[in-house]
Design a protein around this motif. Structure first.
Motif, short mmCIF file in Angstrom:
data_model
loop_
_atom_site.label_atom_id
_atom_site.label_comp_id
_atom_site.label_asym_id
_atom_site.label_seq_id
_atom_site.Cartn_x
_atom_site.Cartn_y
_atom_site.Cartn_z
N GLY A 98 12.11 -84.39 35.46
CA GLY A 98 11.07 -83.46 35.05
C GLY A 98 9.54 -84.24 36.02
N ALA A 99 8.73 -83.40 35.94
CA ALA A 99 7.35 -83.91 36.15
C ALA A 99 6.79 -84.96 35.19
N GLN A 100 7.30 -84.88 33.83
CA GLN A 100 6.74 -85.68 32.84
C GLN A 100 7.22 -87.09 33.23
N TYR A 123 -3.55 -81.43 30.17
CA TYR A 123 -2.19 -81.35 29.66
C TYR A 123 -1.74 -82.32 28.67
N TYR A 148 -6.33 -88.51 36.58
CA TYR A 148 -5.19 -87.47 36.33
C TYR A 148 -5.75 -86.18 36.38
N MET A 150 -5.10 -81.68 38.07
CA MET A 150 -4.31 -80.59 38.27
C MET A 150 -4.78 -79.79 39.39
N ASN A 186 2.30 -76.73 38.04
CA ASN A 186 2.22 -75.12 37.97
C ASN A 186 1.91 -74.36 39.46
N THR A 212 7.55 -80.20 39.98
CA THR A 212 8.82 -79.82 39.42
C THR A 212 9.59 -78.58 39.43
N SER A 214 10.57 -77.02 36.77
CA SER A 214 10.63 -76.19 35.44
C SER A 214 9.92 -75.23 35.27
N LYS A 215 8.72 -74.99 35.99
CA LYS A 215 7.85 -73.66 35.85
C LYS A 215 8.50 -72.53 36.81
C1 LIG Z 1 0.66 -79.79 33.90
C2 LIG Z 1 2.21 -80.09 33.58
N1 LIG Z 1 2.83 -81.14 34.11
C3 LIG Z 1 3.92 -81.68 33.50
C4 LIG Z 1 4.70 -80.88 32.69
C5 LIG Z 1 6.09 -81.52 32.37
O1 LIG Z 1 6.87 -80.62 33.43
P1 LIG Z 1 8.54 -80.94 33.48
O2 LIG Z 1 9.39 -80.03 32.54
O3 LIG Z 1 9.02 -80.81 34.95
O4 LIG Z 1 8.65 -82.41 32.84
C6 LIG Z 1 4.16 -79.64 32.30
C7 LIG Z 1 5.16 -79.10 31.34
O5 LIG Z 1 4.47 -78.25 30.55
C8 LIG Z 1 2.90 -79.41 32.57
O6 LIG Z 1 2.38 -78.13 32.21
#
Ligand SMILES: Cc1ncc(COP(=O)(O)O)c(C=O)c1O
Length: 379
Positions: A98-100, A123, A148, A150, A186, A212, A214-215
């Motif tokens: 994940g991006a996290q 975030y 950091y 976005m 995003n 990611t 994920s979105k």
């Molecule tokens: C700006 C941003 N970065 C990272 C993440 C985390 O994403 P991931 O599910 O890929 O870990 C989110 C998830 O809400 C996000 O909104």
């Protein structure tokens, strides 16, 4: 669609308890969470892809893999960045959980990082990482080693950064020899589908680029990526290996198979259109029922960021909102500095037909919270 859990973990903050309480109740309309719309998940295609991945006779996805991740997936990410003007090759990409995790790896790869600068609204998951690492976090320039941001689509605002601000950020990083963590999570939710040139395309040496699936696809796979600056690539890869050896091999193989069938582009178009429609519905509803609250209509993302001059505690409002059958994300989660009342309202996962009812409930809860102050003013 809600996230449910029978037993909440220990040690939750009061607002986290409230959010869990709301998520567990079928009577509460959730404008919280920022989850993707679950009805968009391409379950059938992912199931077919999983079957194909498991049928591979050569390198089994059930075996250990290398920490940098699947070759084909790295090539996909590099190709997408190249289309947006980046000079990135597959060997520059690390597939992450994940991006996290990509943000966490970026942070711990920056030498002697003690301070991080963030936007005034940012975030919360990133704030968790920064604070958890014991760093000083500020929303104003204060000689930070990491910045950091976005730029493509911000969370919670759903806005795009101006070209001028992007140039400023890169100039600051070069002048102060600091690093930028560019969170592009995003990017592909921008309603028109237009993708902007990422910061990493203009400055490879000072930018960690984070992305990611994920979105656009689903967060359950937990697959994201990191493109570190070349000088810190070895450090970042070692950090990835230290954390969890590799991203989930089965999820990576499934993704590779899914990406082969060419449905992803049309899937993303459909998703963007859905989110654009829901955002429109929420905006109309807020204008009708909460006319005094201010917001800038989002151009992408999953949420609407609302601000007001009201000196009302967001946790108090959340309590009242839940009692009225609606939930939202309190503004304090997204800020490092204090400010007036702010809330994040998410339109992404909610069913379109519930949006108006949710906003009306919120308007009633707000009225209820403002009543005592009005009474005092009258007396
Ligand atoms: C700006 C941003 N970065 C990272 C993440 C985390 O994403 P991931 O599910 O890929 O870990 C989110 C998830 O809400 C996000 O909104």
């Amino acid at each position: 669609m809600k996230r449910r859990s029978r037993s909440a973990p220990l040690g939750l903050a009061p607002h986290e308890k409230l959010v869990r309480l709301a998520a567990a109740s079928t009577d509460v309309i959730s404008l919280a969470g920022g989850l993707p719309d679950p009805t968009l998940f391409p379950t059938k295609e992912l199931g077919d892809a999983l079957f194909r991945a498991l049928s591979r006779s050569h390198d089994s996805p059930l075996q250990y893999g290398w920490p940098e991740g699947d070759e084909a997936l790295r090539a996909y990410v590099a190709g997408e960045l190249e289309r947006r003007g980046g000079d990135v090759s597959p060997s520059d990409v690390i597939i992450t959980s994940g991006a996290q995790q990509a943000i966490a790896i970026a942070l711990s790869s920056i030498p002697r990082c003690r301070r991080v600068e963030v936007d005034p609204e940012t975030y919360p998951g990133a704030l968790d990482i920064f604070r958890g690492a014991g760093l000083h976090v500020n929303d104003r320039p204060f000689g930070a080693q990491a910045l950091y941001v976005m730029p493509s689509v911000s969370n919670p605002l759903g806005q795009r950064m101006s070209d001028g601000r992007k140039r400023e950020i890169l100039a600051q990083a070069l002048a102060e020899r600091s690093f930028v963590i560019e969170d592009d999570a995003n990017a592909e939710t921008w309603f028109s589908g237009e993708l902007v040139r990422p910061l990493v395309a203009d400055q490879r040496d000072r930018v960690f680029h984070v992305g990611t699936f994920s979105k656009t696809l689903c967060p359950g796979l937990r697959i994201g990526w990191l493109v570190p600056p070349p000088s810190l690539a070895r450090r970042a890869l070692r950090e990835k290996q230290r954390l969890d050896l590799q991203a989930n091999g089965l999820a990576q193989a499934l993704l590779v198979e899914y990406l082969k069938n060419g449905h992803f582009e049309s899937h993303k178009r459909r998703a963007r259109e859905r989110y654009r429609k829901k955002a429109r519905r929420l905006i109309d509803s807020v204008r009708r029922h909460l006319p005094k609250l201010r917001f800038v209509p989002p151009g992408g993302g999953f949420s609407l960021w609302i601000q007001s001059e009201l000196e009302l505690d967001d946790e108090e409002l959340l309590k009242a909102a839940i009692a009225h059958g609606v939930s939202f994300d309190p503004g304090r989660l997204f800020r490092v500095s204090r400010g007036g009342l702010a809330l994040r309202l998410c339109y992404s996962a909610i069913e379109e037909r519930d949006i108006d009812e949710g906003v009306q409930r919120l308007a009633r809860a707000l009225e209820r919270c403002l009543e005592p102050a009005r009474r005092v003013a009258r007396d």
